[in-house]
Design an enzyme around this catalytic site. Structure first.
Site, mmCIF file in Angstrom:
data_model
loop_
_atom_site.group_PDB
_atom_site.id
_atom_site.type_symbol
_atom_site.label_atom_id
_atom_site.label_comp_id
_atom_site.label_asym_id
_atom_site.label_seq_id
_atom_site.Cartn_x
_atom_site.Cartn_y
_atom_site.Cartn_z
ATOM 1 N N LEU A 145 -6.428 2.423 10.175
ATOM 2 C CA LEU A 145 -6.458 0.987 10.431
ATOM 3 C C LEU A 145 -7.473 0.269 9.546
ATOM 4 C CD1 LEU A 145 -6.200 1.010 14.328
ATOM 5 C CD2 LEU A 145 -4.370 1.015 12.623
ATOM 6 N N HIS A 146 -7.145 -0.986 9.233
ATOM 7 C CA HIS A 146 -7.994 -1.832 8.398
ATOM 8 C C HIS A 146 -8.026 -3.230 9.000
ATOM 9 C CE1 HIS A 146 -4.203 -3.413 6.898
ATOM 10 N NE2 HIS A 146 -3.845 -2.210 6.486
ATOM 11 N N HIS A 206 -4.808 -4.806 10.368
ATOM 12 C CA HIS A 206 -4.400 -4.371 11.705
ATOM 13 C C HIS A 206 -5.220 -5.073 12.782
ATOM 14 C CE1 HIS A 206 -3.124 -0.700 9.333
ATOM 15 N NE2 HIS A 206 -2.032 -0.931 10.042
ATOM 16 N N GLN A 234 11.218 -5.274 7.433
ATOM 17 C CA GLN A 234 11.099 -4.480 8.657
ATOM 18 C C GLN A 234 11.076 -5.372 9.884
ATOM 19 O OE1 GLN A 234 8.312 -0.942 9.200
ATOM 20 N NE2 GLN A 234 7.120 -2.558 10.159
ATOM 21 N N ALA A 261 -2.710 -10.528 6.008
ATOM 22 C CA ALA A 261 -4.152 -10.551 5.744
ATOM 23 C C ALA A 261 -4.377 -10.109 4.304
ATOM 24 C CB ALA A 261 -4.890 -9.631 6.708
ATOM 25 N N SER A 303 -2.823 0.076 4.186
ATOM 26 C CA SER A 303 -3.429 1.398 4.260
ATOM 27 C C SER A 303 -3.344 2.120 2.919
ATOM 28 C CB SER A 303 -2.749 2.231 5.348
ATOM 29 O OG SER A 303 -2.955 1.656 6.621
ATOM 30 N N ARG A 304 -2.293 1.855 2.165
ATOM 31 C CA ARG A 304 -2.119 2.542 0.885
ATOM 32 C C ARG A 304 -3.043 2.001 -0.208
ATOM 33 N NH1 ARG A 304 3.292 3.124 3.041
ATOM 34 N NH2 ARG A 304 3.832 5.343 3.067
#
Length: 282
Positions: free
Chosen positions: A29-30, A33, A154, A177, A187-188
């Site tokens: 998580l960042h 999230h 998605q 964000a 995340s990547r």
């Protein structure tokens, strides 16, 4: 904050606590999230986040095995944001048997863009999301789920699934964000070197350029898309797509729709071995 690992324990933890607000994640998580969690907090009576890296949505050559698993750090961040329950199942908890029943979304929406370059991706997404929805909302009479707009297609696929299956769930889209310079948080991004993080800003810049040119309509859209792709690739990227689509269907707009119809510019490209996605509504 409770951390539970099985559907039975999740339902026990939810008993009598009202309608959930739910944030599904794959962990690592960042700040993006955390923005979803903060937006979800007032939308239900109990805040639930899930952490599960879903094998069904990874292609054989993709990064399932190397995808970062950081459960302890993730839980600390969630607790700081006031999360009530973390659902962190193992594969054997969520898939105790081979998942032979799957959800196949409408090909007109799901087999284009991401679905074209990642065949079967949205079947994997819909299958796990429906299972998570049943786990979280199955005994609560429904609630709200929050998804980030970075994964634009998605979110549309999931909204359509909820509508067509008459699920008692409201889907809320949270704005992207971004880091300084416009890079969408992901995340990547953790796979990128310091130099690549600087270079990665070019993807959002390309989308802004494409959106502006499309609104001006001085050249046909396919020409503009090709020019923007060529310019990004010249900076060392490998582009899967840079395109402008109708927001509600992700179909290509007609020329007369470019001036004032709600549109979205979407892009997916690799910088080194890292694939990034982004979009811009306009």
């Amino acid at each position: 904050m409770q951390v539970v690992h099985t559907i039975a324990d999740l339902r026990s933890a939810l008993a009598g606590r009202g309608r959930p607000a739910f944030v599904p994640t794959m962990g690592n998580l960042h700040a993006g999230h955390m923005a979803l969690v903060r937006q979800a907090k007032p939308l239900g009576e109990v805040l639930v986040a899930s952490i599960f890296v879903n094998r069904l949505q990874f292609l054989p050559h993709e990064d399932f095995d190397s995808y970062p698993r950081t459960l302890q750090a993730d839980c600390a961040q969630l607790e700081a944001q006031g999360c009530d329950i973390v659902f962190a199942p193992k594969e054997s908890d969520l898939y105790p048997q081979p998942q032979t029943f799957t959800v196949h979304p409408d090909p007109a929406l799901a087999d284009i863009l991401e679905g074209h370059f990642r065949p079967g991706f949205f079947t994997g997404v819909c299958t796990v999301v429906l299972k998570l929805f049943n786990a979280v909302f199955g005994t609560t009479g429904g609630g709200t789920a929050v998804f980030g707009k970075k994964d634009y297609q998605q979110r549309l696929v999931i909204e359509r699934m909820v509508q067509q299956l008459a699920l008692p769930i409201t889907i809320v889209g949270a704005e992207i964000a971004r880091a300084e310079g416009g890079l969408a948080l992901s995340s990547r991004n953790g796979y990128l070197s310091a130099e690549q993080l600087e270079q990665a800003r070019a993807l959002s810049a390309a989308l802004h350029s494409l959106a502006q040119a499309a609104r001006q309509g001085q050249q046909p859209l396919p020409v503009l898309e090709a020019q923007t792709t060529q310019a990004l690739n010249a900076l060392g990227w490998q582009t899967d797509y840079l395109t402008v689509r109708l927001r509600d269907s992700l179909q290509s707009p007609a020329a007369e729709q470019l001036a004032d119809t709600p549109l979205v510019a979407l892009g997916a490209a690799r910088l080194g071995s890292t694939r990034l996605i982004d979009n811009l509504e306009f």
